[in-house]
Design a protein around this motif. Sequence first.
Motif, PDB file in Angstrom:
ATOM      1  N   LYS A  66      -0.611   3.886  -2.798  1.00  0.00           N
ATOM      2  CA  LYS A  66      -1.282   3.328  -1.781  1.00  0.00           C
ATOM      3  C   LYS A  66      -0.526   2.291  -1.044  1.00  0.00           C
ATOM      4  N   HIS A  67      -0.095   1.483  -1.703  1.00  0.00           N
ATOM      5  CA  HIS A  67       0.659   0.339  -1.140  1.00  0.00           C
ATOM      6  C   HIS A  67       2.259   0.400  -1.233  1.00  0.00           C
ATOM      7  N   GLY A  68       2.643   1.819  -1.378  1.00  0.00           N
ATOM      8  CA  GLY A  68       3.937   2.177  -1.202  1.00  0.00           C
ATOM      9  C   GLY A  68       5.029   1.956  -2.592  1.00  0.00           C
ATOM     10  N   THR A  83       8.124   0.458  -0.806  1.00  0.00           N
ATOM     11  CA  THR A  83       8.525   0.695   0.566  1.00  0.00           C
ATOM     12  C   THR A  83       8.505  -0.587   1.528  1.00  0.00           C
ATOM     13  N   TYR A  84       9.280  -1.028   2.567  1.00  0.00           N
ATOM     14  CA  TYR A  84       8.990  -2.124   3.395  1.00  0.00           C
ATOM     15  C   TYR A  84       7.502  -1.880   4.043  1.00  0.00           C
ATOM     16  N   ARG A  85       6.757  -2.829   4.080  1.00  0.00           N
ATOM     17  CA  ARG A  85       5.339  -2.626   4.580  1.00  0.00           C
ATOM     18  C   ARG A  85       5.071  -3.798   5.342  1.00  0.00           C
ATOM     19  N   ILE A  86       3.966  -3.444   6.087  1.00  0.00           N
ATOM     20  CA  ILE A  86       3.188  -4.648   6.967  1.00  0.00           C
ATOM     21  C   ILE A  86       1.631  -4.634   6.415  1.00  0.00           C
ATOM     22  N   ASP A  87       1.103  -5.444   5.777  1.00  0.00           N
ATOM     23  CA  ASP A  87      -0.189  -5.356   5.249  1.00  0.00           C
ATOM     24  C   ASP A  87      -1.165  -5.762   6.466  1.00  0.00           C
ATOM     25  N   GLY A  88      -2.244  -4.910   6.292  1.00  0.00           N
ATOM     26  CA  GLY A  88      -3.504  -4.949   7.291  1.00  0.00           C
ATOM     27  C   GLY A  88      -4.254  -6.149   6.992  1.00  0.00           C
ATOM     28  N   GLU A  89      -5.494  -6.236   7.495  1.00  0.00           N
ATOM     29  CA  GLU A  89      -6.625  -7.299   7.162  1.00  0.00           C
ATOM     30  C   GLU A  89      -6.737  -7.408   5.479  1.00  0.00           C
ATOM     31  N   TYR A  90      -6.862  -8.583   5.307  1.00  0.00           N
ATOM     32  CA  TYR A  90      -7.482  -8.937   3.835  1.00  0.00           C
ATOM     33  C   TYR A  90      -8.662  -9.490   3.871  1.00  0.00           C
ATOM     34  N   LEU A  91      -9.690  -8.172   4.178  1.00  0.00           N
ATOM     35  CA  LEU A  91     -11.307  -8.744   4.228  1.00  0.00           C
ATOM     36  C   LEU A  91     -11.680  -9.144   2.863  1.00  0.00           C
ATOM     37  N   ASP A  92     -11.353  -8.757   1.525  1.00  0.00           N
ATOM     38  CA  ASP A  92     -12.119  -9.259   0.568  1.00  0.00           C
ATOM     39  C   ASP A  92     -11.194 -10.784  -0.044  1.00  0.00           C
ATOM     40  N   GLY A  93     -10.263 -11.094   0.786  1.00  0.00           N
ATOM     41  CA  GLY A  93      -9.729 -12.155   0.190  1.00  0.00           C
ATOM     42  C   GLY A  93      -8.652 -12.043  -0.799  1.00  0.00           C
ATOM     43  N   PRO A  96      -4.998  -6.194   0.976  1.00  0.00           N
ATOM     44  CA  PRO A  96      -5.105  -5.948   2.244  1.00  0.00           C
ATOM     45  C   PRO A  96      -5.767  -4.470   2.286  1.00  0.00           C
ATOM     46  N   GLU A  97      -6.655  -4.148   3.446  1.00  0.00           N
ATOM     47  CA  GLU A  97      -7.372  -3.129   3.595  1.00  0.00           C
ATOM     48  C   GLU A  97      -6.378  -1.938   3.983  1.00  0.00           C
ATOM     49  N   THR A  98      -5.516  -2.106   4.651  1.00  0.00           N
ATOM     50  CA  THR A  98      -4.699  -1.018   5.135  1.00  0.00           C
ATOM     51  C   THR A  98      -3.060  -1.398   4.866  1.00  0.00           C
ATOM     52  N   VAL A  99      -2.134  -0.516   4.740  1.00  0.00           N
ATOM     53  CA  VAL A  99      -0.924  -0.672   4.490  1.00  0.00           C
ATOM     54  C   VAL A  99      -0.068   0.066   5.646  1.00  0.00           C
ATOM     55  N   GLU A 100       0.931  -0.616   6.433  1.00  0.00           N
ATOM     56  CA  GLU A 100       1.719   0.340   7.238  1.00  0.00           C
ATOM     57  C   GLU A 100       3.187   0.221   6.956  1.00  0.00           C
ATOM     58  N   PHE A 101       3.990   1.296   6.725  1.00  0.00           N
ATOM     59  CA  PHE A 101       5.111   1.167   5.934  1.00  0.00           C
ATOM     60  C   PHE A 101       6.183   0.871   7.532  1.00  0.00           C
ATOM     61  N   THR A 102       7.129   0.389   7.289  1.00  0.00           N
ATOM     62  CA  THR A 102       8.073  -0.426   8.289  1.00  0.00           C
ATOM     63  C   THR A 102       9.405  -0.103   8.222  1.00  0.00           C
ATOM     64  N   PRO A 103      10.397   0.061   8.819  1.00  0.00           N
ATOM     65  CA  PRO A 103      11.559   0.204   8.529  1.00  0.00           C
ATOM     66  C   PRO A 103      12.480  -1.275   8.625  1.00  0.00           C
ATOM     67  N   ASP A 108       8.814  -6.988   6.083  1.00  0.00           N
ATOM     68  CA  ASP A 108       8.334  -6.922   4.836  1.00  0.00           C
ATOM     69  C   ASP A 108       8.443  -8.373   4.356  1.00  0.00           C
ATOM     70  N   LEU A 109       9.306  -8.974   4.540  1.00  0.00           N
ATOM     71  CA  LEU A 109       9.805 -10.338   3.667  1.00  0.00           C
ATOM     72  C   LEU A 109       8.646 -11.402   4.544  1.00  0.00           C
ATOM     73  N   LYS A 110       8.376 -11.148   5.593  1.00  0.00           N
ATOM     74  CA  LYS A 110       6.983 -12.219   6.232  1.00  0.00           C
ATOM     75  C   LYS A 110       5.864 -12.150   5.720  1.00  0.00           C
ATOM     76  N   ARG A 111       5.367 -11.028   5.013  1.00  0.00           N
ATOM     77  CA  ARG A 111       4.136 -10.943   4.469  1.00  0.00           C
ATOM     78  C   ARG A 111       4.109 -11.627   3.052  1.00  0.00           C
ATOM     79  N   ARG A 112       5.094 -11.951   2.647  1.00  0.00           N
ATOM     80  CA  ARG A 112       5.362 -12.593   1.395  1.00  0.00           C
ATOM     81  C   ARG A 112       4.812 -14.012   1.097  1.00  0.00           C
ATOM     82  N   ASP A 113       4.245 -14.466   0.329  1.00  0.00           N
ATOM     83  CA  ASP A 113       3.677 -15.537  -0.029  1.00  0.00           C
ATOM     84  C   ASP A 113       4.457 -16.771   0.118  1.00  0.00           C
TER      85      ASP A 113
END
Length: 410
Positions: A66-68, A83-93, A96-103, A108-113
């Motif tokens: 689900k998360h690649g 897989t490189y990904r872009i995370d969707g909204e974090y509704l539960d804190g 992410p509710e959704t994950v979108e793969f990206t080339p 991918d790096l900018k979603r990290r902590d």
Amino acid sequence: MRIEMPYEAEWIIDNIRSHGYEAFIVGGCVRDAVLGRIPGDWDITTSAKPEQVKEIFGKTVDTGLKHGTVTIIKNGSGYEVTTYRIDGEYLDGRHPETVEFTPDLREDLKRRDFTINAMAYSHETGIVDEFEGMEDLKRRVIRCVGCAKDRFTEDALRILRAVRFAAQLDFVIEDETYKAIAEIAPNLVHVSKERIQVELTKLLLSDHPEKIWMVDATGIAEYVTPGFTEVFERELESRNSMDPLKECWAGIAALPADKSHRWAGFLRHMTAEQAVKILRGLKLDNDTIGNVKNMITAFQAPLAVDKVEIRRLLSRVTEYQFLGAMQLKKLDGDETVPGILRLFEEIKEAGDCVSLKQLAVNGGDLLAKGLEKGKQIGDGLMYLLNLVLEKPELNKKDILLEKINQFKEK
């Protein structure tokens, strides 16, 4: 710089690249390698989608499709490939509710902590550092990627991870990141107690466990588990001074780096019952809870430099728990500890009986002497053990069988 990675990780990256995709080691392994630390895991990120990774390697384990993420087993070790990904909204804190793969690796790096965890590496490109993680490593700083409030709002566990990394690496937390921790701390209600406990345990097992003071200073403590804030209050009271919290647990680093010793050191000025409540609230394992309870009980109990008292204590706790309690007493400057430990070694060398297992008689012997099964035999064995704890020379079968007659007459 060139990072030497395990053959298996290099083999996986080479295989992916040979099929026309990008692939890098990423995250904590890059950070640790740069710092000269031994990475615990070697995670790999790639432009290839999960089904493409599966096609390249044939046999893989679907650990997080689900998360690649798929895991590749090579030479008995597992390597996660995501897989490189872009995370969707974090509704539960937390997730992410959704994950979108990206080339795009940068996406991918900018979603990290944190910046120090947002670097990638391959032999072909060297270190890919889009957010000045290398500079933060040099400055010894924990700083969020982008807006700190956004990163912590997405996943509240990152709040505790910041403090944990500060302790493990002996870094400071950058001002904006620190302020965001205090502001978003209430979101920890979204994080399971097990995950909170894992972060706190890693913090306490680090080379700088004293940095747990930040858990209180940032307001995190209130959301850890009931009674946790009282640990910090009790610590200051026990010192009868206004020492800053950051100095209160400096000595814990001298304790053995295992869960029982470090948690006992942190909780040693609480009652044993309060410590157990806190640890159960954090879902610690029963072995650790039992060790901490007995270490704290023995630590807080008055103990003279006297062999009889020491043997009595050893009859109630394990040797490991006894030595842990002595470490806690030493931590608080108890000057009797060297004398107690000297007598403890003499007790061990003499082979003195300190448990029912070491008694020269057993339940069968007492049954043969006419005692009834169950409580009477149990009480009889404890009667004999107490005699032997006072006078070890009595631990002979004929003597104890004679002494049991006195018990029967009571």
